[in-house]
Design a protein around this motif. Structure first.
Motif, PDB file in Angstrom:
ATOM      1  N   THR A   1       0.830  -1.205   0.000  1.00  0.00           N
ATOM      2  CA  THR A   1       0.000   0.000   0.000  1.00  0.00           C
ATOM      3  C   THR A   1       0.868   1.260   0.000  1.00  0.00           C
ATOM      4  O   THR A   1       2.076   1.205   0.257  1.00  0.00           O
ATOM      5  N   VAL A   2       0.211   2.367  -0.276  1.00  0.00           N
ATOM      6  CA  VAL A   2       0.867   3.666  -0.213  1.00  0.00           C
ATOM      7  C   VAL A   2       1.377   3.910   1.211  1.00  0.00           C
ATOM      8  O   VAL A   2       2.513   4.352   1.414  1.00  0.00           O
ATOM      9  N   ALA A   3       0.533   3.563   2.208  1.00  0.00           N
ATOM     10  CA  ALA A   3       0.924   3.791   3.610  1.00  0.00           C
ATOM     11  C   ALA A   3       2.187   3.002   3.960  1.00  0.00           C
ATOM     12  O   ALA A   3       3.084   3.525   4.633  1.00  0.00           O
ATOM     13  N   SER A   4       2.268   1.747   3.495  1.00  0.00           N
ATOM     14  CA  SER A   4       3.443   0.939   3.850  1.00  0.00           C
ATOM     15  C   SER A   4       4.696   1.499   3.180  1.00  0.00           C
ATOM     16  O   SER A   4       5.796   1.400   3.725  1.00  0.00           O
ATOM     17  N   ASN A   5       4.539   2.087   1.999  1.00  0.00           N
ATOM     18  CA  ASN A   5       5.679   2.734   1.341  1.00  0.00           C
ATOM     19  C   ASN A   5       6.173   3.927   2.147  1.00  0.00           C
ATOM     20  O   ASN A   5       7.377   4.110   2.315  1.00  0.00           O
ATOM     21  N   ILE A   6       5.223   4.718   2.653  1.00  0.00           N
ATOM     22  CA  ILE A   6       5.608   5.922   3.387  1.00  0.00           C
ATOM     23  C   ILE A   6       6.289   5.552   4.714  1.00  0.00           C
ATOM     24  O   ILE A   6       7.248   6.192   5.136  1.00  0.00           O
ATOM     25  N   ALA A   7       5.799   4.465   5.325  1.00  0.00           N
ATOM     26  CA  ALA A   7       6.353   4.083   6.633  1.00  0.00           C
ATOM     27  C   ALA A   7       7.656   3.284   6.506  1.00  0.00           C
ATOM     28  O   ALA A   7       8.297   2.978   7.511  1.00  0.00           O
TER      29      ALA A   7
END
Lengths: 249, 246
Positions: free
Chosen positions: B93-99
């Motif tokens: 996900t986008v969130a996992s990329n950011i984190a």
């Protein structure tokens, strides 16, 4: 089987040669070389095995197994051409798979430590480990090259080389293990394995032959898992410098 | 103005080929420096030395006065973020990329994902989206947010808009300059687009065939280039191959 019937079996090679000639595949020479090599190598091994089995001494097992590991290591290392230390890391991985699996087989009293058991089973362990490590190494190279941008991004975010190659490592270990797992799923339905077939033809009780085949199948999944994992864990480091920089090959 | 990055006599040779030849210049804190030049000038190679994705064969690079070779390489890479031409988002996900960055060092994000998304002009709903299903422009925004999540002091931008279509390229360009100004980031921006270099940068460095030809304040560099090579390059009069033969 009489020697005469073995001579007749050469006709099978002729069938393959005729197909090659007819379809212009240019495999005649390879077929001839392959047939001669198979004959010479297997005959030689037959006499060596007979000699060792007649002696029935475990001291003769070890050099034989070492030779098998070295030949397998050299063969599989070709898949990692250009990768520094490929031969050493592949040979080590195959050797460890053989050591762990054989130690378990003997110490759990599944087989006695005699040439008659150890050599053929080692051949199967090492042969499968060789194929698995070649597949894993080949896949690791292609994964690292196709995921280059992703790996560089991960490194730039502060990942270690191990963290950055995690997806590539997983894919490579899987690639090494999957043929053995697939074979386990279809064994008996699609094909009767060579060892079992041989035992049955040689007059063994099919139930007894099946027991050994189950053992072999389980044993191979362990040895193939060990080799694939180890070869990948040792090999990925070769793609990076100490400062976690991706080398270009 | 403090010097954030100082490059002293940087050379880089690969297989006997000299890619960078005694390059020296300084980057003032909080400024954007454009690195321009024909292809093969060594611009991207130069950038990859700053966060030690490669090491120079000669010379030294100082970050806040400290030789980067003496810093922990992971700490350095967290302080110096990078956005590449290709966003190269990770599967997920986008969130996992950011984190991703903070999680590597066992940290949580300092701010909620939604805030990072807002900063790069994406709605909160993007957090759960599959990263591979975004448009090129959206992916590059996520790549920027992913770099910002490490709270970097320096941003290395390797042609961050050149793989995007014109509309998206302009939006991402504006976004990056805003983000840099807002956080007071020091940035090195490699670009082959001279108009972009003029729009985004405070200073400009012209490189040709691994050598620094000229550097200066962007406005004066483009208005009055001092060297003949720079004048010819800006006028587009001399082809790349001739420049490389210099």
């Amino acid at each position: 089987m009489t020697d005469l019937s073995l001579i007749f079996s050469v006709s099978f090679i002729f069938i393959a040669m005729v197909i090659s000639y007819w379809q212009n595949l240019k495999l005649e020479k390879d077929l001839a070389i392959g047939a001669v090599r198979a004959f010479v190598q297997l005959t030689a091994v037959g006499y060596v095995l007979k000699f060792i089995f007649d002696l029935a001494k475990w001291q003769y097992v070890i050099p034989m197994v070492v030779v098998m590991i070295l030949v397998a290591g050299r063969n599989a290392a070709r898949r990692g051409e250009g990768l520094p230390g490929a031969f050493v890391l592949v040979t080590l991985s195959i050797a460890l798979a053989e050591f762990v699996t054989m130690t378990m087989l003997v110490s759990l009293n599944i087989i006695p430590f005699t040439p008659r058991y150890v050599i053929p089973l080692s051949g199967m362990i090492i042969g499968n480990a060789m194929v698995a490590s070649g597949l894993a190494l080949n896949r690791l190279r292609s994964e690292i090259s196709s995921r280059r941008a992703e790996i560089l991004s991960a490194l730039a975010l502060g990942a270690t080389s191990r963290q950055a190659t995690e997806p590539a490592l997983k894919a490579a270990v899987k690639a090494g293990m999957i043929p053995t797992i697939d074979a386990m799923k279809t064994v008996g339905l699609v094909q009767l394995p060579g060892m079992m077939t041989g035992q049955i033809i040689a007059g063994a009780n099919p139930i007894e032959a099946v027991k050994y085949q189950i053992l072999v199948q389980f044993m191979l999944s362990a040895s193939v898992g060990i080799t694939s994992m180890l070869v990948c864990l040792l090999a990925y480091r070769q793609f990076f410098t100490r400062a976690h920089q991706l080398r270009s090959f | 103005m403090d010097i954030k990055l100082n490059l002293q006599n940087i050379s880089k040779a690969v297989n006997g080929k000299l890619l960078l030849n005694h390059v020296s210049f300084a980057v003032p804190e909080g400024r954007i420096v454009a690195i321009i030049g024909p292809s093969g000038a060594g611009k991207s190679t130069l950038l990859s030395l700053i966060n030690r994705l490669q090491d120079p064969t000669g010379g030294a690079i100082y970050l806040d006065g400290t030789n980067i070779q003496t810093l922990d390489v992971f700490a350095l890479r967290r302080r110096v973020g990078m956005v590449f031409q290709q966003p190269a988002l990770f599967p997920g996900t986008v969130a996992s990329n950011i984190a991703f960055g903070p999680h590597l060092s066992g940290h949580e994000l300092t701010r909620p994902v939604a805030e990072f998304l807002r900063e790069v002009g994406l709605a909160e709903e993007f957090a759960k989206r599959d990263a591979s299903r975004l448009s090129g422009g959206e992916q590059q925004r996520v790549a920027l947010a992913r770099a910002l999540a490490n709270n970097p002091e320096v941003l290395l931008l390797d042609e961050p808009t050149s793989a995007l279509d014109l509309g998206a390229a302009h939006q991402v360009e504006d976004l990056i300059t805003q983000v840099c100004k807002h956080h007071g980031l020091t940035a090195m921006w490699v670009s082959h687009d001279l108009e972009q270099a003029q729009r985004v940068s405070d200073r400009t460095v012209l490189m040709v065939s691994g050598r620094k030809i000229e550097e200066g304040n962007t406005a004066s560099f483009f208005a009055q280039p001092k060297t003949e090579i720079a004048q010819a390059f800006l006028a587009g009069e001399i082809g790349v191959s001739k420049l490389q033969g210099e």
